[in-house]
Design a protein around this motif. Sequence first.
Motif, mmCIF file in Angstrom:
data_model
loop_
_atom_site.group_PDB
_atom_site.id
_atom_site.type_symbol
_atom_site.label_atom_id
_atom_site.label_comp_id
_atom_site.label_asym_id
_atom_site.label_seq_id
_atom_site.Cartn_x
_atom_site.Cartn_y
_atom_site.Cartn_z
ATOM 1 N N GLY A 108 0.855 -1.179 0.000
ATOM 2 C CA GLY A 108 0.000 0.000 0.000
ATOM 3 C C GLY A 108 0.891 1.229 0.000
ATOM 4 N N VAL A 109 0.874 1.974 -1.098
ATOM 5 C CA VAL A 109 1.718 3.158 -1.231
ATOM 6 C C VAL A 109 0.913 4.284 -1.879
ATOM 7 N N SER A 110 1.435 5.473 -1.819
ATOM 8 C CA SER A 110 0.761 6.623 -2.418
ATOM 9 C C SER A 110 1.046 6.651 -3.916
ATOM 10 N N LEU A 111 0.015 6.454 -4.717
ATOM 11 C CA LEU A 111 0.148 6.428 -6.170
ATOM 12 C C LEU A 111 -0.723 7.476 -6.858
ATOM 13 N N LYS A 112 -1.653 8.046 -6.134
ATOM 14 C CA LYS A 112 -2.635 8.967 -6.699
ATOM 15 C C LYS A 112 -1.974 10.115 -7.473
#
Length: 144
Positions: free
Chosen positions: A117-121
């Motif tokens: 779960g990582v920031s991809l937005k």
Amino acid sequence: MPILNWHFAGQPPATAQAVLASHGPREQIQANVHPAVQKSLADANLPIPPAVGGLALIDTGATTSAIDIAAAAQLGLKSVGRKPILTPAGSSEADQFVFTIQLLPWGLILNCVPGLGVSLKEQGIVALIGMDILTHCVLMVNGP
């Protein structure tokens, strides 16, 4: 092994090359809770969250597949652990989640067990399809 082949319909080759070079190979997907979790929710008479749609980047530089942290929250995914990661921004840790990615044009479902779960937005994507999945594929880029 399925063969997936896509192109930029209706665009001249130079435009397709520019899009591929600037954005990388992306595909429309739906991220969802893993089927085992769906079964547990159904057995407990709990609602199954709707899938989260968007783009996934096919990323040969990513060791592990990943889902955007906001999409993971939207799906109600629970962390199954943490894993050290190394990114261009430096090293850190990321939560691990169990989820699926469905490649919409083909209906192919990829199980990410576990994915990160990582920031991809900020990159305009919902998921990364990394080498944990791609090592089971033949990947070719066809030029003009």
